[in-house]
Design a protein around this motif. Structure first.
Motif: not given
Length: 253
Positions: A34-40, A44-49, A117-128
């Motif tokens: 909700l707070q992200s600049q790209q919008g809810f 990702g909406g409610f996907r991959g919460i 959280q703002a890019s649910p198509s990826t994962n924690t390891y890749r983001v790191l």
């Protein structure tokens, strides 16, 4: 603080923070999107919460433990040098110092968590890996200043109010408060503090999620808040769901 109290602060604070962070993680994901600049919806909406939950799990215990150990130790030290009427000041100082220390652990995990959280198509390891490759270790601490500037006002409101409510309840009943009573006091104090600091949390999230090298990524809290206000008005600064206030309200007496 003796060794036994230190161990209790370390374990109880860490466990409380970790349990609440993980239990309420879906709400935190929704808040971040909700707070992200790209919008809810685009975030990702409610996907991959549960996107980013490994980062939260890794950082929750040590950051909460660091806060409570620093808070309890500092509160005792400051209390030895301040008269009883100055107790709220000692609580403010101890809480502020606790936030500065805890953010050394919290911010890197928060950066990775929120970006996942703002890019649910990826994962924690890749983001790191992506963060380290593009920005280096410094990228993991982007938003440290804004996080501290968000957390300190929160603590300046929450902890003196929490301690006051506990002492008032204890005085009225003529005995120390029970854990559930301390939790209620903490929940109320945390809600008040969250209401006051909501805009700062919005700005912190925007800074952490911004593209490397962008004006938002380099921006300060005032400039980012001004940008949010211009683009989305007052409502854009009021999207918020708090987690750590509940974690701290679980602190046992």
């Amino acid at each position: 603080m003796d060794r036994r109290e230190f161990t209790a602060s370390l374990l109880a604070g860490g466990c409380a923070g970790m349990c609440v962070d993980l239990a309420l993680f879906p709400l935190d994901t929704i808040k971040t999107r909700l707070q992200s600049q790209q919008g809810f919806q685009k975030a990702g909406g409610f996907r991959g919460i549960y996107a980013g939950v490994p980062s939260a799990a890794a950082g929750s215990f040590p950051s909460a433990a660091a806060f409570f150990v620093t808070y309890e130790t500092s509160k005792t030290l400051f209390g030895d040098f301040m008269a009883a009427p100055m107790a709220p000041v000692s609580h403010m100082m101890a809480a502020s110092l606790g936030e500065v220390v805890a953010c050394l652990v919290r911010v890197p995990t928060e950066v990775v968590k929120q970006r996942t959280q703002a890019s649910p198509s990826t994962n924690t390891y890749r983001v790191l890996l992506s963060t380290l490759r593009e920005e280096g270790l410094r990228g993991l601490y982007r938003g440290y200043g804004s996080t501290v500037l968000r957390e300190i006002p929160f603590s300046l409101v929450q902890f003196p109010l929490w301690e006051y409510l506990k002492s008032l309840w204890s005085w009225r009943e003529g005995r120390p408060v029970h854990s559930w009573q301390a939790a209620l006091c903490g929940a109320f104090a945390g809600a008040v503090a969250a209401f006051v600091t909501t805009p700062l949390d919005v700005a912190k999230t925007r800074i952490m999620l911004a593209k490397a090298g962008s004006s938002v990524a380099r921006g300060s809290l005032p400039s980012v808040l001004y940008g949010v206000w211009r683009s989305r008005g007052v409502s854009g600064c009021s999207v918020y769901t708090r987690r750590r206030s509940e974690a701290r309200s679980e602190w046992p007496e």
